[in-house]
Design an enzyme around this catalytic site. Structure first.
Site, PDB file in Angstrom:
ATOM      1  N   THR A 129       0.763  -1.241   0.000  1.00 36.41           N
ATOM      2  CA  THR A 129       0.000   0.000   0.000  1.00 36.41           C
ATOM      3  C   THR A 129       0.800   1.302   0.000  1.00 36.41           C
ATOM      4  O   THR A 129       1.970   1.348   0.343  1.00 36.41           O
ATOM      5  CB  THR A 129      -0.974   0.031   1.198  1.00 36.41           C
ATOM      6  N   THR A 177      -3.408   0.566  -3.439  1.00 34.95           N
ATOM      7  CA  THR A 177      -2.614  -0.633  -3.175  1.00 34.95           C
ATOM      8  C   THR A 177      -2.729  -1.709  -4.260  1.00 34.95           C
ATOM      9  O   THR A 177      -3.725  -1.750  -4.993  1.00 34.95           O
ATOM     10  CB  THR A 177      -3.060  -1.258  -1.823  1.00 34.95           C
ATOM     11  N   ASN A 234      -1.836  -4.628  -2.778  1.00 35.93           N
ATOM     12  CA  ASN A 234      -1.738  -5.545  -1.640  1.00 35.93           C
ATOM     13  C   ASN A 234      -0.282  -5.880  -1.335  1.00 35.93           C
ATOM     14  O   ASN A 234       0.465  -4.995  -0.982  1.00 35.93           O
ATOM     15  CB  ASN A 234      -2.621  -6.775  -1.815  1.00 35.93           C
ATOM     16  N   GLU A 259      -5.303  -8.877  -4.226  1.00 36.70           N
ATOM     17  CA  GLU A 259      -6.252  -8.439  -3.204  1.00 36.70           C
ATOM     18  C   GLU A 259      -7.172  -9.566  -2.733  1.00 36.70           C
ATOM     19  O   GLU A 259      -7.757  -9.475  -1.649  1.00 36.70           O
ATOM     20  CB  GLU A 259      -7.087  -7.280  -3.741  1.00 36.70           C
ATOM     21  N   ASP A 301      -7.122 -10.737   0.800  1.00 35.09           N
ATOM     22  CA  ASP A 301      -7.785 -10.048   1.914  1.00 35.09           C
ATOM     23  C   ASP A 301      -9.148 -10.659   2.255  1.00 35.09           C
ATOM     24  O   ASP A 301      -9.784 -10.255   3.226  1.00 35.09           O
ATOM     25  CB  ASP A 301      -7.947  -8.555   1.616  1.00 35.09           C
ATOM     26  N   GLY A 335       0.525   0.027   5.231  1.00 42.74           N
ATOM     27  CA  GLY A 335       1.086  -0.933   6.176  1.00 42.74           C
ATOM     28  C   GLY A 335       0.092  -1.930   6.734  1.00 42.74           C
ATOM     29  O   GLY A 335       0.277  -2.457   7.830  1.00 42.74           O
ATOM     30  N   GLY A 336      -0.987  -2.200   6.011  1.00 44.86           N
ATOM     31  CA  GLY A 336      -1.900  -3.286   6.356  1.00 44.86           C
ATOM     32  C   GLY A 336      -2.453  -3.175   7.762  1.00 44.86           C
ATOM     33  O   GLY A 336      -3.000  -2.146   8.161  1.00 44.86           O
TER      34      GLY A 336
END
Ligand SMILES: *[C@@H]1O[C@H](CO)[C@@H](O)[C@H](O)[C@H]1NC(C)=O
Ligand SMILES: *[C@@H]1O[C@H](CO)[C@@H](O)[C@H](O)[C@H]1NC(C)=O
Ligand SMILES: *[C@@H]1O[C@H](CO)[C@@H](O)[C@H](O)[C@H]1NC(C)=O
Ligand SMILES: *[C@@H]1O[C@H](CO)[C@@H](O)[C@H](O)[C@H]1NC(C)=O
Ligand SMILES: *[C@@H]1O[C@H](CO)[C@@H](O)[C@H](O)[C@H]1NC(C)=O
Ligand SMILES: *[C@@H]1O[C@H](CO)[C@@H](O)[C@H](O)[C@H]1NC(C)=O
Length: 630
Positions: A407, A425, A427, A446, A449, A498-499
């Protein structure tokens, strides 16, 4: 070279109102294209430090050397991206009269070219836009969707294919999102927003980061661009992506249909199919940006504008801020005890947020209203004690945690105080690890996720059913782009990459500046803590950043938390946060008691007009980015 002359020309040009702009568009445009073409490639992050003090209609733009290169001030417009070149491109667009959205389009395209490992046309994004004149704030959801051929159990036999390779890709939404935002607010020609990035991709750009050699060499498309002749390009070497340049050029002329309905899309789909993916032309044709009024939350005297689910960011922030707000005192979040309470609030939020999913597919009404509810938060607060932390089961998590990452985030504010917060992003680093050879586009992963029933979860909780795959569904996300208002005036823009670490980072930066009164740069630089409930560990930052700056977590803080039962572990992997602050002219101690003064101040000074104070933009030194100002 003529950079100085050029800057002079641009600064001399008076940023016009929309009306004036339209009238003078023809004459200006002839120059604009030329100027843009020259300007963008002569500017680099190092040039930013040479801009000192210029005057434009009385506006000031100064690099505050005392504050270091991570921070820039301007009264006319700023961009904080995670790459100085892209911030500068955004500012060039603002200088010629672009709306914040015009700049955002150019910045996003630039990021996709110079950081293909983080974002790009093959990915997706969340965009929050606020138009200052009308006060309208929109949340544009351009997140990737599951292809029509996707199914809940599609990764059962090959779990790796959920995060790696073409099967891990969702239908890209990035370009559709940029175009939807531009259609509503853009002032400059669509084509012009592409010129800088076309040039970067075609004439080459300096590689700023290079990792994951094995991943690059495993894919012929990535190898061709990033390791020509099988030799990995190193930092500071020049990278060329001529196919992406041609792709961008075609889209700049024909619009997004060239990709979603035309031959570009057909070539992209052909590449993906050849590699074993299931995306189809029908998937591209059916892709829709979901546009809603931004989700609005009130907390600690501010209004936060952000995304609805499938983002867990805004509602996650709401829950945490409501918990902290229920202590009814600014002291509650101060000092080390404040830090302990912040960590406990984060643990509760992570437990609750996994009930969420795509609202078009699952009924999340109750969970969302709980997360937004001060009384729900007050009940949770009663479970927080000041002398202890607890094992994960205390927080009653039901479902395995989402572990997203990768991201890029940037913030834009223009001279009218229109604002954009955009998080974009693919991912993971290089998404699916696949670059479409005929278009130069990196494919997202993605789909990772989503939760899947067959998942072997590291936290031993069952996978979250609200986040199971369905055709055309969008996976849950941690991305948290936010626009912050005070008394209906723009107060700031923030977000992070940073998720799983995004919400903790945005939370701490928000509290540091808007509640605790730290200056913008220090608010971003300060060492942060992260938690994801399971494992039951606080990770903390204690290292020297790229530019030599020490991000230090005090030993005494560690001891304080350990005394309460926290297990601490240092981490070198951080969220990267960008922040813009708009100085509204009064101290930030407004939470308990001083609000009336503040209101009077605004009445006195603005009478419903758009307030225009100094803008300060900060790019996180954790990723060596640089902001730019007019
Ligand atoms: C890249 O170039 C910059 C500026 O010339 C220099 O400061 C930096 O050390 C170089 N990095 C590497 C890894 O060579
Ligand atoms: C969604 O859930 C809420 C609260 O549980 C309920 O009131 C509402 O009727 C549900 N909506 C639908 C469409 O089922
Ligand atoms: C925290 O304080 C409560 C009551 O004040 C006490 O019962 C409890 O034992 C304390 N816990 C720890 C870990 O010190
Ligand atoms: C993202 O997450 C995956 C799996 O959790 C991990 O392997 C990868 O290294 C992470 N980071 C990036 C930048 O992709
Ligand atoms: C942080 O790092 C420094 C060395 O740079 C070390 O001396 C200190 O003990 C570390 N602090 C913690 C809390 O780990
Ligand atoms: C903290 O991290 C640094 C590098 O990131 C490492 O060298 C150091 O050993 C770590 N310290 C602890 C206490 O884990």
């Amino acid at each position: 070279m003529a950079h100085g002359d050029l800057k002079y020309t641009l600064l001399d040009y008076r940023a016009p109102s929309r009306h004036t702009w339209l009238c003078s568009a023809a004459s200006v445009l002839i120059g604009v294209t030329l100027i843009l073409t020259i300007a963008f490639y002569t500017t680099s992050s190092s040039n930013i430090h040479t801009i000192s003090s210029s005057h434009n209609n009385g506006a000031r733009s100064t690099i505050k050397s005392t504050e270091g290169p991570g921070s820039v001030e301007s009264e006319s417009g700023v961009v904080a991206a995670d790459d100085g070149r892209c911030s500068e491109i955004g500012v060039q667009i603002l200088k010629i009269g672009g709306h914040a959205v015009d700049a955002a389009v150019a910045v996003a395209l630039c990021s996709g070219v110079v950081h293909p490992f983080s974002s790009g046309l093959g990915g997706g994004s969340f965009i929050v836009v606020r138009n200052s004149a009308s006060g309208e704030a929109l949340a544009l959801d351009a997140r990737e969707t599951a292809p029509a051929a996707a199914s809940t159990d599609m990764y059962r036999d090959n779990p790796t294919s959920k995060s790696k390779g073409p099967l891990s890709a969702g239908v890209p939404g990035e370009l559709a999102g940029l175009h939807a935002a531009w259609t509503r607010y853009g002032r400059l020609p669509w084509r012009d927003l592409f010129l800088p990035s076309i040039k970067l991709a075609r004439d080459g750009f300096v590689v700023a980061m290079q990792e994951k050699e094995a991943l690059i060499l495993a894919d012929p498309g990535l190898t061709e661009v990033l390791a020509p002749g099988g030799k990995l390009l190193l930092v500071n070497e020049t990278c060329y992506n001529p196919k992406l340049a041609a792709t961008l050029e075609e889209i700049s002329e024909k619009g997004p249909d060239a990709f979603y309905k035309g031959s570009l899309g057909e070539n992209f789909i052909k590449d993906v199919k050849n590699l074993g993916g299931i995306l189809t032309m029908e998937d591209l044709k059916e892709y829709k940006v979901v546009i809603k009024r931004a989700l609005e939350i009130e907390a600690m005297g501010y209004t936060l504008l952000g995304m609805h689910p499938p983002s867990s960011g805004t509602v996650g922030m709401a829950l945490i801020l409501n918990i902290l707000d229920s202590y009814r005192s600014v002291q509650a979040v101060q000092g080390l005890l404040g830090l302990h309470r912040i960590i406990e609030s984060m643990k509760h939020m992570f437990a609750v947020r996994m009930n969420l999913g795509d609202p078009d597919f699952v009924n999340v009404t109750l969970d969302v209203s709980n997360m937004l509810s001060p009384s729900f938060a007050a009940k949770i607060r009663q479970k927080i004690v000041d002398n202890a932390t607890f094992s994960p089961s205390y927080y009653m998590p039901k479902w395995s945690q989402l572990r997203d990452n990768g991201t890029s985030h940037f913030c834009v504010v223009d001279s009218d105080r229109n604002a954009v917060a955009m998080t974009t992003t693919v991912n993971f680093y290089f998404g699916a690890g696949v670059l479409s050879p005929s278009t130069g586009i990196v494919l997202n992963n993605e789909m990772d996720d989503f939760s899947v029933p067959s998942e072997l979860t590291p936290d031993e909780l069952p996978p979250a059913p609200a986040n199971f795959i369905k055709p055309r569904k969008r996976p849950l996300s941690s991305m948290t782009p936010l626009i912050i208002l005070k008394e209906n005036q723009l107060a700031g823009v923030v977000g992070a990459s940073g998720g799983t670490k995004i919400i903790p980072a945005v939370l701490q930066v928000f509290l540091n500046h808007f509640v605790l009164g730290m200056d913008p740069l220090a608010s971003v630089q300060k060492s942060r803590v992260y938690h994801k409930l399971i494992p039951n560990k606080v990770t903390y930052e204690n290292y020297t950043a790229i530019d030599g700056e020490l991000i230090e977590f005090e030993k005494s803080s560690k001891l304080f938390l350990e005394k309460r039962g926290h297990v601490l572990e240092n981490t070198s992997s951080s969220a990267v946060c960008q922040l813009v602050v708009h100085d509204l002219g009064e101290p930030v101690q407004n939470w308990d008691g001083k609000r009336r003064n503040w209101r009077n101040f605004l009445r006195r000074n603005t009478e419903n007009a758009v307030f225009k104070g100094m803008l300060t933009a900060v790019s996180d030194l954790r990723k060596d980015g640089a902001p730019a100002g007019i």
